[in-house]
Design a protein around this motif. Structure first.
Motif, mmCIF file in Angstrom:
data_model
loop_
_atom_site.group_PDB
_atom_site.id
_atom_site.type_symbol
_atom_site.label_atom_id
_atom_site.label_comp_id
_atom_site.label_asym_id
_atom_site.label_seq_id
_atom_site.Cartn_x
_atom_site.Cartn_y
_atom_site.Cartn_z
ATOM 1 N N GLU A 25 33.767 36.018 50.121
ATOM 2 C CA GLU A 25 35.229 36.379 50.199
ATOM 3 C C GLU A 25 35.919 37.053 49.077
ATOM 4 O O GLU A 25 36.920 37.515 49.293
ATOM 5 C CB GLU A 25 35.671 34.899 50.670
ATOM 6 C CG GLU A 25 35.800 34.053 49.367
ATOM 7 C CD GLU A 25 34.670 33.067 49.157
ATOM 8 O OE1 GLU A 25 34.918 32.372 48.415
ATOM 9 O OE2 GLU A 25 33.597 33.644 49.957
ATOM 10 N N VAL A 26 35.027 37.223 48.130
ATOM 11 C CA VAL A 26 35.718 37.739 46.848
ATOM 12 C C VAL A 26 35.980 39.227 47.006
ATOM 13 O O VAL A 26 35.310 39.896 47.809
ATOM 14 C CB VAL A 26 34.824 37.563 45.611
ATOM 15 C CG1 VAL A 26 33.770 38.623 45.681
ATOM 16 C CG2 VAL A 26 35.545 37.781 44.373
ATOM 17 N N SER A 27 37.284 39.729 46.290
ATOM 18 C CA SER A 27 37.526 41.194 46.465
ATOM 19 C C SER A 27 37.686 41.576 44.905
ATOM 20 O O SER A 27 38.504 40.860 44.187
ATOM 21 C CB SER A 27 38.650 41.672 47.463
ATOM 22 O OG SER A 27 39.997 41.013 46.924
ATOM 23 N N ARG A 48 40.391 38.396 43.430
ATOM 24 C CA ARG A 48 41.115 37.722 44.446
ATOM 25 C C ARG A 48 40.169 37.207 45.424
ATOM 26 O O ARG A 48 39.011 37.379 45.596
ATOM 27 C CB ARG A 48 41.970 38.603 45.425
ATOM 28 C CG ARG A 48 43.035 39.408 44.356
ATOM 29 C CD ARG A 48 43.901 40.326 45.219
ATOM 30 N NE ARG A 48 44.759 41.044 44.622
ATOM 31 C CZ ARG A 48 44.621 42.361 43.895
ATOM 32 N NH1 ARG A 48 43.471 43.157 44.548
ATOM 33 N NH2 ARG A 48 45.387 42.947 43.106
ATOM 34 N N ASN A 49 40.702 36.069 46.145
ATOM 35 C CA ASN A 49 40.068 35.508 47.103
ATOM 36 C C ASN A 49 38.637 34.842 46.801
ATOM 37 O O ASN A 49 37.540 34.680 47.254
ATOM 38 C CB ASN A 49 39.556 36.299 48.108
ATOM 39 C CG ASN A 49 40.771 36.786 48.788
ATOM 40 O OD1 ASN A 49 42.059 36.366 48.841
ATOM 41 N ND2 ASN A 49 40.617 38.262 49.039
ATOM 42 N N ALA A 50 38.864 33.994 45.376
ATOM 43 C CA ALA A 50 37.540 33.409 45.081
ATOM 44 C C ALA A 50 37.773 31.989 44.179
ATOM 45 O O ALA A 50 38.912 31.947 43.253
ATOM 46 C CB ALA A 50 36.626 34.439 44.190
ATOM 47 N N ASP A 51 37.123 31.230 44.575
ATOM 48 C CA ASP A 51 37.197 29.847 43.594
ATOM 49 C C ASP A 51 36.612 30.145 42.333
ATOM 50 O O ASP A 51 35.590 30.912 41.979
ATOM 51 C CB ASP A 51 36.113 28.593 44.248
ATOM 52 C CG ASP A 51 35.863 27.486 43.276
ATOM 53 O OD1 ASP A 51 37.015 26.710 43.483
ATOM 54 O OD2 ASP A 51 35.164 27.448 42.486
ATOM 55 N N ASP A 76 47.072 33.694 42.778
ATOM 56 C CA ASP A 76 46.027 34.169 43.869
ATOM 57 C C ASP A 76 45.274 35.264 43.152
ATOM 58 O O ASP A 76 44.673 35.977 43.963
ATOM 59 C CB ASP A 76 46.935 34.839 45.079
ATOM 60 C CG ASP A 76 47.784 35.686 44.751
ATOM 61 O OD1 ASP A 76 48.211 35.926 43.269
ATOM 62 O OD2 ASP A 76 48.643 36.795 45.592
ATOM 63 N N GLU A 77 45.079 35.570 41.938
ATOM 64 C CA GLU A 77 44.454 36.650 41.448
ATOM 65 C C GLU A 77 44.029 36.115 40.202
ATOM 66 O O GLU A 77 45.243 35.468 39.202
ATOM 67 C CB GLU A 77 44.995 37.923 41.408
ATOM 68 C CG GLU A 77 46.369 38.110 41.041
ATOM 69 C CD GLU A 77 47.125 39.433 41.217
ATOM 70 O OE1 GLU A 77 46.308 40.253 41.855
ATOM 71 O OE2 GLU A 77 48.104 39.984 40.941
ATOM 72 N N ARG A 108 34.295 44.936 47.713
ATOM 73 C CA ARG A 108 34.448 43.848 48.647
ATOM 74 C C ARG A 108 33.407 44.288 49.732
ATOM 75 O O ARG A 108 33.039 45.219 50.077
ATOM 76 C CB ARG A 108 35.634 43.410 49.177
ATOM 77 C CG ARG A 108 36.209 44.360 50.234
ATOM 78 C CD ARG A 108 37.607 43.877 50.802
ATOM 79 N NE ARG A 108 37.760 44.587 52.122
ATOM 80 C CZ ARG A 108 39.116 44.629 52.622
ATOM 81 N NH1 ARG A 108 40.189 44.035 51.892
ATOM 82 N NH2 ARG A 108 39.339 45.477 53.710
ATOM 83 N N ASP A 109 32.912 42.977 50.380
ATOM 84 C CA ASP A 109 32.177 43.142 51.600
ATOM 85 C C ASP A 109 30.820 43.999 51.516
ATOM 86 O O ASP A 109 30.471 44.808 52.232
ATOM 87 C CB ASP A 109 32.786 43.647 52.920
ATOM 88 C CG ASP A 109 33.979 42.591 53.238
ATOM 89 O OD1 ASP A 109 34.044 41.570 52.849
ATOM 90 O OD2 ASP A 109 34.946 43.129 53.867
ATOM 91 N N ARG A 196 47.793 47.512 47.165
ATOM 92 C CA ARG A 196 46.716 47.127 48.269
ATOM 93 C C ARG A 196 46.898 48.063 49.453
ATOM 94 O O ARG A 196 45.693 48.570 49.726
ATOM 95 C CB ARG A 196 46.272 45.743 48.411
ATOM 96 C CG ARG A 196 45.650 45.078 47.434
ATOM 97 C CD ARG A 196 45.717 43.636 47.732
ATOM 98 N NE ARG A 196 46.722 42.912 46.966
ATOM 99 C CZ ARG A 196 46.769 41.592 47.069
ATOM 100 N NH1 ARG A 196 46.058 40.862 47.822
ATOM 101 N NH2 ARG A 196 47.991 40.886 46.499
#
Length: 205
Positions: A25-27, A48-51, A76-77, A108-109, A196
């Motif tokens: 899920e990370v970016s 972003r989007n990472a524990d 959030d970042e 990402r992805d 973004r």
């Protein structure tokens, strides 16, 4: 003529592939990319989007990553500085041999998507030939010459576009190959931190 190229690179041919696989899920968004030697790159990355714990464990296990330092943390970042020590041949070729400027880079992805400014079409051709010779994938989405085009065509603000055009006219990118000292880090950075939305939010698969 100065040319802006948008293209994507599979993560397995680029840095942080292990991290992208381990934390899907990370970016990543590059704030700045610095050539730190003959075989290393030092990026500043917004994450972003990472524990945090899972992310830093993935960094430790990632063979493309050397030293990692967290510089800032927000809700959030987070901002990291790190060394990329593997799968950086394409970036080094762009920065050192093609005199390119990495305007934006998102990961990402399973892919990285780059917006790159080349001082001439020939310098971009050198990067294209390098990829072919070394079996590297740089899938080109668009190639556009800057002269006479409105800024919005490139996803740049008017101020960014005017600054780039002025830099070209003043010969900022006309440094002869080999003139720079390899001992001095060369920095490639966007003129301002992009939104973004300016680059479609990151790489497309």
């Amino acid at each position: 003529m100065t040319t802006i190229v948008i293209g994507s690179i599979p993560a397995e041919e680029f840095a942080l592939n292990h991290t992208l696989e381990s934390v899907p899920e990370v970016s990543f968004e590059c704030e700045r990319i610095i050539e730190s030697g003959d075989d290393a790159i030092m990026p500043l990355l917004w994450v972003r989007n990472a524990d945090e714990d899972l992310l830093e464990q993935a960094f430790e296990e990632d063979p493309s990553v050397g030293a990692v330092t967290q510089l800032a943390a927000f809700e959030d970042e987070r901002l990291y500085r790190m060394d990329w020590i593997r799968h950086v041949r394409l970036l080094l070729q762009m920065l050192t041999h093609s005199d390119a400027t990495i305007l934006e880079a998102y990961g990402r992805d399973g892919a990285w998507r780059l917006r790159v400014l080349f001082p001439t079409r020939d310098s971009f051709s050198g990067t294209h030939d390098f990829c072919h010779e070394h079996g590297l994938t740089f899938d080109i989405e668009s190639i556009r010459d800057m002269e006479g085009e409105p800024s919005g065509r490139y996803g740049l603000t008017d101020a960014q576009y005017r600054a780039l055009v002025e830099a070209v006219r003043r010969g900022y990118y006309d440094v002869p190959r080999g003139r720079r000292s390899r001992k001095s880090p060369r920095t490639s950075t966007s003129l301002t931190r992009p939104s973004r939305n300016a680059f479609d939010g990151g790489p497309s698969r």
